[in-house]
Scaffold this motif. Structure first.
Motif, PDB file in Angstrom:
ATOM      1  N   HIS A  69      67.788  66.890  35.351  1.00  0.00           N
ATOM      2  CA  HIS A  69      67.167  68.120  35.417  1.00  0.00           C
ATOM      3  C   HIS A  69      67.986  69.174  36.532  1.00  0.00           C
ATOM      4  O   HIS A  69      68.090  70.347  36.189  1.00  0.00           O
ATOM      5  CB  HIS A  69      65.772  68.114  35.621  1.00  0.00           C
ATOM      6  N   MET A  70      68.487  68.451  37.513  1.00  0.00           N
ATOM      7  CA  MET A  70      69.013  69.069  38.743  1.00  0.00           C
ATOM      8  C   MET A  70      70.311  69.562  38.180  1.00  0.00           C
ATOM      9  O   MET A  70      71.018  70.740  38.374  1.00  0.00           O
ATOM     10  CB  MET A  70      69.218  68.381  40.044  1.00  0.00           C
ATOM     11  N   LYS A 100      70.485  72.469  36.101  1.00  0.00           N
ATOM     12  CA  LYS A 100      70.577  73.699  37.027  1.00  0.00           C
ATOM     13  C   LYS A 100      71.621  74.141  38.106  1.00  0.00           C
ATOM     14  O   LYS A 100      71.559  75.026  38.547  1.00  0.00           O
ATOM     15  CB  LYS A 100      69.224  73.781  37.847  1.00  0.00           C
ATOM     16  N   GLU A 133      63.317  77.990  44.597  1.00  0.00           N
ATOM     17  CA  GLU A 133      64.382  77.187  44.238  1.00  0.00           C
ATOM     18  C   GLU A 133      64.079  75.760  44.203  1.00  0.00           C
ATOM     19  O   GLU A 133      64.538  75.128  43.350  1.00  0.00           O
ATOM     20  CB  GLU A 133      65.549  77.620  45.355  1.00  0.00           C
ATOM     21  N   LYS A 188      62.417  75.366  40.824  1.00  0.00           N
ATOM     22  CA  LYS A 188      63.347  75.294  39.484  1.00  0.00           C
ATOM     23  C   LYS A 188      63.631  73.784  39.254  1.00  0.00           C
ATOM     24  O   LYS A 188      64.271  73.639  38.098  1.00  0.00           O
ATOM     25  CB  LYS A 188      64.275  76.376  39.913  1.00  0.00           C
ATOM     26  N   HIS A 189      63.894  73.282  40.172  1.00  0.00           N
ATOM     27  CA  HIS A 189      64.586  71.818  40.158  1.00  0.00           C
ATOM     28  C   HIS A 189      63.628  70.770  39.881  1.00  0.00           C
ATOM     29  O   HIS A 189      64.166  69.532  39.847  1.00  0.00           O
ATOM     30  CB  HIS A 189      65.410  71.481  41.369  1.00  0.00           C
ATOM     31  N   VAL A 199      62.533  67.261  45.592  1.00  0.00           N
ATOM     32  CA  VAL A 199      63.627  67.874  46.040  1.00  0.00           C
ATOM     33  C   VAL A 199      63.282  68.616  47.233  1.00  0.00           C
ATOM     34  O   VAL A 199      62.035  68.973  47.587  1.00  0.00           O
ATOM     35  CB  VAL A 199      64.080  69.095  44.971  1.00  0.00           C
TER      36      VAL A 199
END
Length: 562
Positions: free
Chosen positions: A6-7, A10, A52, A55-56, A111
């Motif tokens: 997933h990271m 992005k 941010e 999102k990750h 994260v």
């Protein structure tokens, strides 16, 4: 979705969008003003950091948050998520770093987003503000806010983290108890008295009310001149001091004074004495002897006994067996917060012999109020304050390392030194091996000693920073874990403590060949007593851990390790 994948998805981001979550920049600016009092730069930047991080995380992740600073950043988390300080989903670990982490509340994987100082060069006003390069009044606030709006989270570095299990656990007050000193209700897990009464309260007036003060004496206690002492009973032990010679009771409690005692009273500086003619209110006051006897009985745990009856209002506690003194330091501190009582003891961790005096306790006034007596008992809570941890008879394996010894270039002196220390503590070296500075041979020797039934392995030398010193590496290869290398003690800084399953391991630096007393003498008794020394325990040795290197060593009758 896997967090790493997933990271990666992005990694290629669109052009900078100055919105923050569901807010436009202007909307978040005004919301920050309402929530925080003003739109602080740290809060605005924290908004970008929070989004941010979110999102990750895979969509739908139920997350908790950690803020590594208490400045502004926690408010951004609370504004943009359900995580708050109040519900416990936001934890503040004030490490002084402008960073936050969002993590799966079930797995702990998440994260971490932090402001990266290496990325500030393009943003001079942010750099000046963040690194405190000029006073706040000289900052260009408008330019600073504009740079934050343009930079967003590009100032940050993002990494995957795994949260420690002990951090993930949701907080719980546990049971609620009533503080015996002030009467406030508080979580019992905080200790036997509330944190305010432990000295952590912010209130000057309330703190002043907890200062030590002498209680008034009972109304029924009368003072009479010694000319009227005949026929009266002493209500306490009366001390006679011969300077430099002796100190002890001249008269004991309940002594019947005769006419001949008047001169003796004068010799010990008494012109008046207290007498009790039965008028002291029953139940409101406790005599110093009863106080001392009660405290001593409760404080004495395994291997500790009272030394006879109270004398001069004090009772001493002595060791009933050889071993290491273990003191509940938190309880002792809380006990001494109670007005008009005290306890003092030898340093916890001291090696003691049977019959050694360990501690003394007493009431400070002649009569202790029932209220303070009850408070002190509540702190003790029926639990012993002191105990003696006996030393086990360990089966010690000695591993001496060094090419010069193995090849016979110099005679080994370590074996005799370690043997003497081990035998003095009642244990036995059952096997000694000498090996060169070979990582593989040290590994094999350590495994062999464990196979022979050794429950304590002591290695010598090979602990310094020289490239030939591979003892630690060989031990690690043998399965040694929980390594603590380095102790704030001189001599003996490069000591190593570790374990291999149930086997304790001590690595002794070469300086023990020269110095009679080192860090080994501080830790060895405690390990034989079954104690697991943590890094916090080892750092505590720093206070008193500097040896005076006397020409004639008197350890342990010296300040070293005290």
């Amino acid at each position: 979705m896997n967090l790493e994948i997933h990271m990666a998805s992005k990694a290629d981001t669109d052009l900078h969008d100055d919105s923050i979550g569901s807010y436009s920049y202007e909307e978040f600016y005004e919301a920050a003003r309402r929530f925080h009092g003003y739109p602080a730069p740290g809060l605005m930047l924290g908004g970008y950091m929070m989004e941010e991080a979110r999102k990750h995380l895979p969509e739908g992740t139920l997350f908790d948050a950690i803020s590594e600073t208490s400045w502004c950043l926690p408010d951004a988390v609370q504004m943009l998520s359900l995580c708050s300080i109040g519900n416990g989903w936001l934890k503040i670990k004030n490490l002084g770093v402008y960073a936050l982490s969002l993590y799966d509340k079930y797995t702990g994987k998440g994260v971490r987003v932090r402001v990266d100082p290496s990325k500030l060069e393009e943003w001079p006003e942010i750099k000046s503000w963040f690194l405190k390069e000029k006073p706040k009044k000289e900052q260009d606030t408008e330019k600073l806010q504009a740079e934050i709006r343009m930079a967003g989270a590009s100032l940050c570095t993002i990494e995957i983290v795994q949260i420690k299990p002990e951090v993930m656990g949701h907080r719980s007050k546990g049971g609620i108890t009533i503080c015996p000193l002030c009467g406030d209700a508080y979580p019992g897990s905080f200790g036997a008295i509330c944190r305010t009464c432990q000295g952590e309260g912010p209130y000057l007036e309330r703190e002043s009310g907890r200062q030590f003060k002498m209680e008034d004496l009972p109304n029924g206690l009368k003072s009479v001149p010694i000319s009227e002492a005949e026929g009266k009973k002493a209500v306490h032990d009366m001390t006679r001091i011969n300077p430099g010679d002796s100190k002890g009771p001249e008269f004991f409690k309940d002594h019947n004074f005769s006419a001949g005692d008047v001169c003796r009273l004068q010799l010990i500086g008494k012109n008046h004495i207290y007498v009790d003619e039965g008028d002291i209110p029953a139940g409101e006051w406790v005599h110093e002897n009863e106080v001392a006897e009660t405290f001593g009985r409760i404080m004495a745990g395994e291997g500790v006994v009272q030394e006879g009856m109270p004398r001069e209002g004090k009772v001493n506690l002595v060791a009933e067996q050889d071993g290491v003194l273990v003191t509940n330091l938190e309880m002792m501190t809380q006990f001494n917060f109670v007005p008009d009582v005290m306890v003092a003891a030898r340093k916890s961790g001291s090696l003691v012999k049977a019959g050694t005096r360990l501690a003394g306790t007493r009431a400070i006034p002649l009569y202790l109020s029932r209220d303070n007596f009850s408070r002190a008992l509540s702190v003790l809570n029926g639990e012993p304050l002191f105990k003696i941890a006996p030393l086990r008879k360990a089966k010690v394996g000695l591993l001496i390392t060094g090419d010069e010894v193995f090849n016979g270039l110099i005679e080994d002196k370590f074996e005799a030194i370690i043997n003497a220390k081990i035998h003095a503590l009642g244990s036995e070296v059952i096997c000694t091996m000498i090996k060169p500075d070979s990582r593989e041979q040290i590994r094999n020797a350590a495994i062999s000693l464990m196979d022979k039934g050794c429950d304590l392995i002591i290695t010598t030398a090979g602990m310094s920073v020289d490239p030939d010193d591979v003892t630690r590496h060989g031990l690690r290869d043998a399965g040694v874990t929980d390594i603590h290398y380095g102790v704030p003690v001189l001599p003996g800084t490069m000591l190593m403590l570790a374990r291999a399953g149930g086997v304790q391991v001590i690595g002794v630096p070469a300086c023990a060949l020269f110095f009679k007393t080192t860090s080994l003498d501080l830790v060895l008794p405690r390990m034989l007593a079954g104690q697991t020394l943590t890094r916090k325990d080892l750092t505590a040795f720093a206070d008193g851990g500097y040896c005076m290197e006397c020409k004639t060593c008197t350890f342990p009758k010296c300040p070293f390790g005290k």
